[in-house]
Scaffold this active site. Structure first.
Site, PDB file in Angstrom:
ATOM      1  N   CYS A  73       0.564  14.161  -7.520  1.00  0.00           N
ATOM      2  CA  CYS A  73       0.070  13.411  -8.535  1.00  0.00           C
ATOM      3  C   CYS A  73      -1.301  12.821  -8.329  1.00  0.00           C
ATOM      4  CB  CYS A  73       0.947  12.560  -8.841  1.00  0.00           C
ATOM      5  SG  CYS A  73       0.392  11.450 -10.115  1.00  0.00           S
ATOM      6  N   HIS A 108      -0.975  13.543 -15.979  1.00  0.00           N
ATOM      7  CA  HIS A 108      -2.535  13.569 -16.136  1.00  0.00           C
ATOM      8  C   HIS A 108      -2.845  14.150 -17.498  1.00  0.00           C
ATOM      9  CE1 HIS A 108      -1.759  17.499 -14.118  1.00  0.00           C
ATOM     10  NE2 HIS A 108      -2.777  17.655 -14.652  1.00  0.00           N
ATOM     11  N   LYS A 119       0.721  -1.243  -0.059  1.00  0.00           N
ATOM     12  CA  LYS A 119       0.118   0.021   0.038  1.00  0.00           C
ATOM     13  C   LYS A 119       0.694   1.306  -0.228  1.00  0.00           C
ATOM     14  CE  LYS A 119      -2.849   1.260   3.486  1.00  0.00           C
ATOM     15  NZ  LYS A 119      -3.987   1.517   4.205  1.00  0.00           N
TER      16      LYS A 119
END
Lengths: 92, 92
Positions: free
Chosen positions: A56, A71, A39
């Site tokens: 981000c 993006h 994670k």
């Protein structure tokens, strides 16, 4: 086996081979970053941020954890609409 | 058209119909949030954050922009490894 059932079998096998796996991996949000980490948590102290921190949103930044602009390409290619998370100092 | 070319045609059409579109939509990071907004930017003033702000990493939170824990289910279902972005006050 007649022709139509052969076609159906071939179609099904192709579907399983090329689509199901693809669908699963594509539904991931993070395709490449720290995939050995179960994670990926980004944690920062407020006091360490400068006047503006830009993070981000798409997990595709070459400068991860901060935004590198990836993006924009991601949105263009997929029709997505993600943008960065910005923490900034209030103007005084 | 012989049997094998029929099978190939059917397979290709099925691929186009069920997979290509699926692949494109699946490659989106944000599936549901503010899809009428061309770019979802989250921007906050540092001074307004409390002791700890926890932001959604997966674009699936029911409490978006903050984390609602949806990444746990998302990670389990897809094998992904995303976790929240945390901005906290330094302990003194």
């Amino acid at each position: 086996m007649d022709c139509s059932s052969s076609a159906a079998s071939i179609g099904y096998l192709a579907y399983k081979r090329f689509c199901v796996k693809d669908r699963l991996s594509r539904s991931m949000v993070n395709l490449h970053i720290q995939k050995d980490n179960p994670k990926v948590v980004r944690a920062f102290h407020k006091e360490d941020l400068g006047d503006e921190a830009v993070y981000c949103p798409c997990w595709r930044s070459k400068k991860f954890p901060v935004c590198g602009g990836s993006h924009t390409k991601h949105n263009e290619e997929t029709g997505d609409n993600v943008g960065p998370l910005i923490i900034k100092k209030r103007e005084t």
